[in-house]
Design an enzyme around this catalytic site. Structure first.
Site, PDB file in Angstrom:
ATOM      1  N   HIS A 140      -1.078  -6.010   1.450  1.00 15.81           N
ATOM      2  CA  HIS A 140      -2.266  -6.594   1.111  1.00 15.81           C
ATOM      3  C   HIS A 140      -1.806  -8.192   0.370  1.00 15.81           C
ATOM      4  O   HIS A 140      -1.067  -7.878  -0.771  1.00 15.81           O
ATOM      5  CB  HIS A 140      -3.176  -5.952   0.485  1.00 15.81           C
ATOM      6  CG  HIS A 140      -4.055  -5.280   1.423  1.00 15.81           C
ATOM      7  ND1 HIS A 140      -4.640  -4.085   1.489  1.00 15.81           N
ATOM      8  CD2 HIS A 140      -5.211  -5.907   2.401  1.00 15.81           C
ATOM      9  CE1 HIS A 140      -5.477  -3.498   2.468  1.00 15.81           C
ATOM     10  NE2 HIS A 140      -5.793  -4.700   3.009  1.00 15.81           N
ATOM     11  N   GLU A 157       0.774  -1.238  -0.032  1.00 16.01           N
ATOM     12  CA  GLU A 157       0.074   0.128  -0.187  1.00 16.01           C
ATOM     13  C   GLU A 157       0.772   1.061   0.004  1.00 16.01           C
ATOM     14  O   GLU A 157       1.951   1.286   0.835  1.00 16.01           O
ATOM     15  CB  GLU A 157      -0.921  -0.096   1.424  1.00 16.01           C
ATOM     16  CG  GLU A 157      -1.934  -1.146   1.309  1.00 16.01           C
ATOM     17  CD  GLU A 157      -2.902  -1.001   0.033  1.00 16.01           C
ATOM     18  OE1 GLU A 157      -3.194   0.032  -0.426  1.00 16.01           O
ATOM     19  OE2 GLU A 157      -3.574  -2.306  -0.183  1.00 16.01           O
ATOM     20  N   CYS A 174      -7.379  -2.807   8.187  1.00 21.38           N
ATOM     21  CA  CYS A 174      -6.235  -2.724   7.393  1.00 21.38           C
ATOM     22  C   CYS A 174      -5.572  -1.299   7.122  1.00 21.38           C
ATOM     23  O   CYS A 174      -4.523  -0.956   7.794  1.00 21.38           O
ATOM     24  CB  CYS A 174      -6.050  -3.287   5.876  1.00 21.38           C
ATOM     25  SG  CYS A 174      -6.132  -5.140   6.107  1.00 21.38           S
TER      26      CYS A 174
END
Length: 198
Positions: free
Chosen positions: A165, A79, A141
């Site tokens: 992820h 991310e 998350c």
């Protein structure tokens, strides 16, 4: 280099969370040059954030790498950014926030401080599908990614932090047959490659 590596317990309609197995596998096999400290977090908005902050204070890591399940994604996706927002499905405690800031005094967004582009490039080089993700969502998350990055920011960059992820494992896809999936071995390989970039 000391790395705090986190995963999550199962949540929602996912009776298995492969992040747990990935963390356990990497810790058991180790990575040269890294001291890896595991932490499996609860899927509770409040408890996961406090458990993560407590682990950071206890471990005093150089880097925090957090793993989350993105059931439905077909690639491993580090991310790029966390946003100051929690919203979504109920957590394992039944709490479902709507349009709530994670920190009312915090910035709108904070970029990861680990080499996400290098992580993606190296995974592709070894034959693993990977891409940078520009949204960690607004569920747990994103919540812990933001919490870790904001803590690091307030401490003057005392540690780096990032979130990765991962897709569903085959084991999970056998239960939820609509999910694309990876073997656990390849999930572990991908996360190891990401950690080796540190």
């Amino acid at each position: 280099m000391k790395v705090l590596l986190t995963g999550f317990v199962p949540f929602l309609d996912n009776p298995i969370n492969p992040t747990e197995e990935v963390v356990k596998s990497i810790v058991s096999s180790g990575i040269d040059g890294l001291e890896i400290v595991p932490e499996i977090l609860p899927v509770h908005f409040k408890d996961s954030e406090s458990a993560l902050i407590e682990a950071i204070d206890r471990v005093n890591p150089d880097v925090v790498i957090m793993l989350g399940l993105a059931a439905g994604r077909s690639k491993i996706t580090p991310e790029r950014i966390a946003i100051n927002m929690k919203d979504g499905e109920p957590d394992n405690d039944g709490y479902a926030p709507t349009d709530e800031p994670i920190d009312v005094d915090g910035p709108d967004g904070i970029f990861a401080t680990v080499p996400v582009r290098e992580m993606v490039n190296r995974m592709i080089e070894v034959g693993l599908p990977a891409a940078i993700s520009n949204t960690a969502g607004t569920y747990l998350c994103n919540n812990i990614m933001y919490a870790a990055l904001h803590k690091a920011q307030k401490q003057g960059g005392k540690f780096r932090a990032g979130f990765i992820h991962i897709p569903a494992s085959h084991e999970l896809a056998l239960i939820n047959k609509r999910l694309p999936s990876w073997s656990l071995d390849d999930l572990v390989k991908g996360v190891r490659v990401c950690l080796e970039t540190l």
